[in-house]
Design a protein around this motif. Structure first.
Motif, mmCIF file in Angstrom:
data_model
loop_
_atom_site.group_PDB
_atom_site.id
_atom_site.type_symbol
_atom_site.label_atom_id
_atom_site.label_comp_id
_atom_site.label_asym_id
_atom_site.label_seq_id
_atom_site.Cartn_x
_atom_site.Cartn_y
_atom_site.Cartn_z
ATOM 1 N N ILE A 24 67.265 -12.757 91.113
ATOM 2 C CA ILE A 24 67.048 -11.491 91.810
ATOM 3 C C ILE A 24 65.638 -11.484 92.379
ATOM 4 O O ILE A 24 64.666 -11.751 91.654
ATOM 5 C CB ILE A 24 67.220 -10.289 90.856
ATOM 6 C CG1 ILE A 24 68.629 -10.272 90.259
ATOM 7 C CG2 ILE A 24 66.937 -8.984 91.586
ATOM 8 C CD1 ILE A 24 68.833 -9.195 89.196
ATOM 9 N N LEU A 27 66.342 -1.902 92.045
ATOM 10 C CA LEU A 27 66.384 -3.030 91.114
ATOM 11 C C LEU A 27 67.320 -2.740 89.949
ATOM 12 O O LEU A 27 68.060 -3.624 89.495
ATOM 13 C CB LEU A 27 64.981 -3.351 90.606
ATOM 14 C CG LEU A 27 64.887 -4.505 89.605
ATOM 15 C CD1 LEU A 27 65.429 -5.803 90.203
ATOM 16 C CD2 LEU A 27 63.451 -4.695 89.134
ATOM 17 N N LEU A 67 70.384 -5.077 88.959
ATOM 18 C CA LEU A 67 70.461 -5.681 87.638
ATOM 19 C C LEU A 67 71.756 -5.291 86.938
ATOM 20 O O LEU A 67 72.407 -6.131 86.301
ATOM 21 C CB LEU A 67 69.253 -5.276 86.797
ATOM 22 C CG LEU A 67 69.208 -5.842 85.374
ATOM 23 C CD1 LEU A 67 69.194 -7.364 85.399
ATOM 24 C CD2 LEU A 67 67.988 -5.307 84.623
ATOM 25 N N MET A 96 64.223 -12.780 87.539
ATOM 26 C CA MET A 96 63.809 -11.724 88.458
ATOM 27 C C MET A 96 62.415 -12.028 88.995
ATOM 28 O O MET A 96 61.481 -12.287 88.237
ATOM 29 C CB MET A 96 63.832 -10.369 87.753
ATOM 30 C CG MET A 96 65.213 -9.986 87.246
ATOM 31 S SD MET A 96 65.350 -8.255 86.708
ATOM 32 C CE MET A 96 64.353 -8.286 85.224
#
Length: 214
Positions: free
Chosen positions: A6, A82, A86, A99
């Motif tokens: 990510i 985010l 996630l 991340m």
């Protein structure tokens, strides 16, 4: 099983060379400005999340053309971009989640992002926050091994929200044997591995591990 990387919209100078993390069976997820950062790095995001209010119209058009799946949200919402990315990633049941672009900049964003690591603990997904200087991960009670990394020689341990009980460190410069680490303690800051592999274990609490370079 797949791995998920990510990339969020943190300061670009703190994002490491993403080409080092390109592996087979890896999904790349862009979060808002992080999706544009992926395109700039020559990586097409498999999924992209955000309101995309922090990128230019030119970047947005390029993203709409290149990225196969965009998850577009209103700017006013109860979760951060985010957090949404996630949560989606955890549902995919990956082997690991890395991340990037989530440190530096605003302190409230960083501390909120740090707390997101807690979401992955019940799912037992190996998750790490990575920037050019640090790798941050979170652990529930148990026994773990950690390998020496010359690029990030310093290893620190901090309790998360409660006392960590019976923390033991083996293979470190400063060892511990069943020590209680209270919230606010700096006892376990800046340790180092003295062998190619070390181990740590604890019985209660939540533990943050930070691997750093100067």
């Amino acid at each position: 099983m797949k791995n998920i990387n990510i990339v969020a919209g943190g300061p670009s100078h703190l994002i490491p060379d993403l080409s080092l993390y390109q592996e087979k069976n890896t999904l790349w997820i862009g979060v808002d400005r992080g999706a544009a950062a992926l395109l700039e790095a020559g990586i097409v995001p498999d999924e992209a999340f955000g309101d995309f209010d922090s990128i230019t119209e030119e970047q947005k058009k390029a993203l709409e053309k290149a990225a196969p799946r965009l998850h577009i949200y209103q700017a006013e919402k109860d979760k951060t971009d985010l957090d949404l990315a996630l949560s989606w990633s955890i549902e995919q049941q990956p082997s690991s989640i890395r991340m990037f672009g989530i440190s530096g900049g605003r302190a409230d964003h960083f501390l909120g992002n740090l707390q997101l690591l807690y979401q992955t603990l019940p799912k037992k997904v190996t998750t790490v926050m990575i920037d050019r200087q640090n790798e941050i991960s979170m652990f529930s009670p148990g026994s773990y091994t950690v390998k020496q990394d010359e690029t990030k020689p310093y290893v620190s341990f901090l309790p998360f929200a409660e006392t960590v009980k019976n923390l033991s460190l083996e293979g470190f410069k400063y060892s511990l044997n069943k020590c209680h680490i209270a919230l606010g303690s700096t006892l376990c800051i800046s340790n180092e591995l003295i062998h190619s592999q070390g181990a740590f274990s604890f019985t209660e609490g939540i533990l943050i591990m930070i691997r750093s370079t100067d």
